[in-house]
Write an enzyme that holds these catalytic residues in place. Structure first.
Site, short mmCIF file in Angstrom:
data_model
loop_
_atom_site.label_atom_id
_atom_site.label_comp_id
_atom_site.label_asym_id
_atom_site.label_seq_id
_atom_site.Cartn_x
_atom_site.Cartn_y
_atom_site.Cartn_z
N GLU A 18 47.63 7.68 -65.35
CA GLU A 18 46.95 7.77 -64.18
C GLU A 18 46.08 8.77 -63.84
O GLU A 18 45.22 8.41 -62.34
CB GLU A 18 48.27 9.09 -63.48
N TYR A 69 49.95 14.10 -56.18
CA TYR A 69 50.01 12.83 -55.98
C TYR A 69 50.49 12.34 -57.17
O TYR A 69 51.58 12.09 -58.12
CB TYR A 69 49.03 11.42 -55.40
N ASP A 85 50.14 8.37 -52.59
CA ASP A 85 48.65 7.78 -52.26
C ASP A 85 48.45 6.93 -50.65
O ASP A 85 48.99 6.99 -49.79
CB ASP A 85 48.75 7.37 -53.82
#
Ligand code: SF4
Length: 347
Positions: free
Chosen positions: A40, A121, A139
């Site tokens: 991520e 996020y 996002d």
């Protein structure tokens, strides 16, 4: 605006599509929170295809947060070189050190959010994918999909517009499969509901999508504000002799790419006499578009803060992307000249 029944239909259709068609990506083959977190962070500002080889190499080199927490600065940056946005690598390591001190990966949304380099996020993505916690990951892809599904004209360029679209995304969220649903929304945005040409004919949620019904999908999301792209021309010096090249090392306290090696420009070597042009390349950083010219130059007697670096050592050193691109240009130019010389000699 889709009804409650339509939203439930959308959740079923989207998850069904994702289960059948999702891309086979290396971070989707694991439930290890550390590996998911690394992916991520890498994906924050980098495309999926570009991340895959970096992710695999990084996990091979630093398979656990303990290993990452003990990495040397040089090793860490060398492993990250090419991905850009180097503060991400530094924050990863700072967080890994915190994990080592507490003895475990944080397992709640708030604890994940408190780690260096993690925003809402990423905390939602990691906590939902690794621990199935019900947090909507929002996002740019997800905002676009939500604005189209609800055919909502909120301005995605404003903070208020993004907040509003985020609330709409939250209405769609399926709390029974949080990790899969978040990934499905991102996947839809990345592969089907594309920014310019949404692929409505093959879209799993087309039956429910309000903007497809009204034909406004290419006008969503609305963006009122635009950021101007800044263009800049620069010249870097390729000064090489006896298997060494002249370079300078950014100090660790530098705001931009601390610890990285760069090629000198006029600022570093004001007295260098500039020679032949070897080529040029483009390089983009956020809203800056650079065009770099690569020139040979004669090293002045006083090389200031520059140092001679062995060319063989560059592969294991943290060198900037500009440095690597300039080196490719210089090597291509050298090969071209060698070919031209050998064809002249054989005539
Ligand atoms: Fe996007 Fe078209 Fe699917 Fe709507 S139907 S979500 S606009 S791809």
């Amino acid at each position: 605006m889709p009804s409650e029944e339509e939203i439930q239909q959308l959740r079923r259709d989207l998850l069904d599509w994702f289960d059948k068609h999702r891309r086979d990506l290396p971070w989707r083959r694991t439930r290890d929170p550390y590996a998911i977190w690394v992916s991520e962070i890498m994906l924050q500002q980098t495309r999926v295809a570009a991340v895959v080889p970096f992710y695999e190499r990084f996990l091979e080199r630093f398979p656990t947060f303990q290993a990452l927490s003990e990495a040397s600065e040089s090793d860490l940056l060398a492993c990250w070189a090419g991905l850009g946005y180097y503060h991400r690598a530094r924050n990863l390591q700072k967080a890994a050190i915190q994990m080592r001190e507490r003895g475990a990966f944080p397992a709640t949304y708030d604890e994940i959010l408190a780690m260096p380099g993690i925003g809402e996020y990423t905390a939602a993505a990691v906590s939902s994918i690794a621990f199935d916690l019900p947090h909507t990951a929002v996002d740019g892809n997800v905002l676009r999909v939500a604005s189209r599904i609800f055919d909502d004209a909120a301005d995605i360029g404003s903070a208020a517009g993004r907040k509003h679209l985020g609330r709409l995304a939250d209405k769609l969220f399926d709390r029974s499969r949080p990790g899969a649903f978040n990934q499905a929304m991102m996947e839809l945005g990345a592969t089907v509901c594309l920014p310019r040409k949404p692929q409505c004919l093959v879209c799993a949620v087309a039956q429910v999508c309000a903007s497809r019904k009204s034909g406004t999908q290419e006008q969503r999301p609305v963006k009122m504000t635009g950021v101007k792209n800044v263009q800049e021309e620069r010249v870097v010096f390729w000064i090489a002799e006896a298997g060494r090249v002249l370079a300078w090392h950014r100090p660790v306290e530098s705001k931009l790419m601390p610890g990285f090696w760069e090629l000198p420009e006029r600022t570093e070597l004001p007295a260098a006499s500039v020679g032949r042009r070897l080529g040029a390349f483009r390089h983009g950083i956020t809203f800056h578009s650079y065009r770099f010219e690569v020139h040979e130059a004669a090293a002045p007697r006083d090389v200031g803060l520059c140092e001679w670096v062995a060319m063989d050592a560059l592969a294991t050193m943290p060198v900037s992307t500009v440095f690597r691109k300039a080196r490719r240009v210089a090597e291509a130019s050298r090969k071209e000249r060698a070919t031209a010389r050998s064809s002249t000699a054989s005539v």
